[in-house]
Scaffold this active site. Sequence first.
Site: not given
Length: 974
Positions: A684, A686, A688-689, A691, A709, A813
Amino acid sequence: MTHIRLILLLCFLLPRFHEILCNIDTDTDALLSFKSQVSDPTNALSSWSLHSNHCTWKGVTCSKLGNKVQSLTLPGLSLSGKLPPHLSNLTYLHSLDLSNNNFHGQIPKDLAHLSLLNVIQLSSNNLSGTLPPQLGHLHRLQVLDFSVNNLTGPIPPSFANLSSLENLSLATNGLEGEIPSELGNLRNLSFLQISANNFSGQFPTSIFNISSLVFLSVTENNLEGELPQNFGHVLPNLKNLHLASNMFEGIIPNSISNASHLQYIDLAHNKFHGSIPPFSNLKNLTHLILGNNFLSSTTLLNFQFFDSLRNSTQLQDLRIYENHLAGELPSSFANLSANLQHFCVSYNSLTGNIPQGMKKFENIISLSFENNFFTGELPSEIGALHNLQQLQVQNNRLSGEIPKMFGNFTNLYLLAIGNNQFSGIIHQSIGQCKRLTFLDLAMNRLGGTIPREIFQISGLRILNLEGNSLHGSLPPEVGTLKQLETMNISGNQLSGNIPKEMEACSMLKSLVMARNKFNGSIPTNFGKLASLETLDLSSNDLTGRIPESLEKLQYIHTLNLSFNHLEGEVPMKGLFMSLTKFDLRGNNNLCSPNKETAQKLGVLLCVGKKKRKILLPIVLAVVGATALSISTLFVFWTMMSREKKRKEGEISVLSTPLQGLPQNISYGDIRIATNNFAAENLLGKGGFGSVYMGVFSFSTGETATLAVKVLDLQQSKASKSFNAECEVLKNVRHRNLVKVITSCSSLDYNGEEFKALVMQFLPNGNLDENIHREDEKSGSFLTLMQRLNIAIDVASAVDYLHHDCDPPIVHCDLKPSNVLLDENMVARVTDFGLARFLSQNTSEKQSSTLGLKGSIGYIAPEYGQGGKTSTEGDVYSFGTLLLEMFTAKKPSDEMFKEGLSLNKFVSAMDENEVLKVADGRLINDFESWKQSSKCIVDVIKVGLCCTTDQPKKRWSMREASSKLQAIKHSMLAL
């Protein structure tokens, strides 16, 4: 003729004389009109006929003068239809009782014309609409009972004019708003029952001044307030006090003992704090329920409390679960009433031994000591409690052997002593508990074999023996458990074949036999277990092929056959085409003839027999030589690389690594493990990066599947997010937080900066994809109990961050995609890239550096106005997550616009409407519709209490966690 003229003259001149003599058929007409508009399936009104006097009709009572109807009493006759307004023509009516029928529609406001009414009983129907304010004109009214209907709206302030009212019952409706303080003027009121509605705001203190009150019940609302310190003086006649499931707070006043007539006290599920007061003068007390509050104690206070109940010789029910009680239980526990039936102190922090002296409690039905820190042995005198039905001592630190006492428990249906330190064997006397449905002996130090007698308990539904040292075989008698739904015998040393007789366990939903020494093949008839949802046979010594009969299992959503010695082709039909939660790793001789399927299942590609005979030795030789060369180079390169990283300080370990895994993982290790960051390994993306899943092979010869990550350092805030996450994760450790193995901060092969976190891999993905799964036919949706457990897991994690970390940590978050699920569907919160430490000295400027803190739809409204970071912001996000879990509606759904949000959408509905917008799959998931419906409504109420617009009115995470635990407790107790 003269007499007739006189009568006619009187009819016109004297209205009352007119009613009595001149129009004697008015009541008959009104009654017949009522009958004509009512459905009467049992023919209960067959006597209502013009051939007889209406005063002889069923349910009708008349006055002696003039045959005027004074009472209409027709309860429980299955009558239905709308209440006709013609009832208002019964002008001499004193009592109207139509309770326990099926009348619908609104309450006729014309009833207000019946000025002589003393009693209105319309409970247990399907009436809707609002309470007619006109009823406030009935000054003679003594009983007003509209309970158990579908009424909405507020209590009209005009009800305060009912000066003769003694009984006001409005329970179990959808009434809302604040309770009028004017009700405190009802000085004759003795019975007030408004439970199970949606009332909110402050509970009027004026009601506590009605000295005539005998029964006060306001449970299951959203009411706030405190008990007055002079409580026992202003309510001297009170016998029943029911305030449970609200938001009452403050301390319980010592003066409560002065209300000496009290029999039933239920203050559970509120916010009461402080110590428990003495109850010295309550000789008539039968029920004392104080569970799920914030009450505290010490050993000394425990002595004082139990001593104060010495004179309550009628006490039957004492429950103080889910509080902050500490210290030891005193020996004066034995001085409690011999009439005691229920005793519960679960979910506290009590220590010491479980006290002796229980032999006197011959009437005890349930004993609950679970989730404390009790030590020592289980008192053998419990065996004298012949009426015991529930014994729960799980999750303590009890030790010694389990007393051989179960032959006395002929009524026992729940026995839970798991997660302690019990040793010895499982006594065969458990088999004499013929009514047992729930048996939990898991996570102890029990040895020996499983007694065959256990498998002769025909009604057993849940059997959990996980995590002991049991050995021997699983006897064929297991097939006699026709009602068995869950069996977990994993983590033992059981051996032998899996009994084929298990095919007879037709109700089985979850079968977990992992981490044992079972051998032989998987029974070919396992496909007959039609209800099976989870099958875990991993880490055994099973051989042979995977039975094709498993293809027939329609409801299975988790299949784990990993780390056995299975071989041959994997079946290609049924569940193997749609299953997403499976694990076949560690079976090196499994294969699939289809390349795509082989990759999906993680097995070899099957090779034809002729080609296999020729190619196999060649392939093995080439692979062996290549592997040897690569291994030699890899070990040398790894040693040199790690030495270089050691000197450069490249590796930063965040927390204790998973057992057996090395702490140093380089960029090269990550690149190899993720197959050069291949798309098929991407789990997946996100903010900022990304995984990735990585399979790491270490120099020790061990392999491990981990999640990596990788930060996108092209984004300006990625490095800050990485640093924040590292700073947070090195300070926290909780079973519901994702475990981080290490971090990697170095250069990649192009000389570019590289940052990554290496974390525990959780095979069941994230909560978001599990909630909104589209493959309905596979039956792989999250069940009601799974969602409740996940909600509790998330709440526990955030509760830990807010209340047990110093300084407190705010996640910032919280959303379903940041909640991961492990192989046992245990939830773990992840992604701390936006997390912040709270400090009393933190300035507004420091707190607001993130701008909008979180993801759209989950952000607390005050953040959008520049509000500072707070635990209340996390609570709002959690409440939104909770509503999404149980409605399956995303807060970003297109329907939520122009000021409408998920929480406002849900809060605008009554209980029945809430069930309509709940995830429809959940209603039919649990075997009891009523039970599952109540659970869903209760959870949604928690979500709404966490998402109020004003931060100070939101529950804390500790309160939300306690409420969810209580909901689960009540689900399991039914």
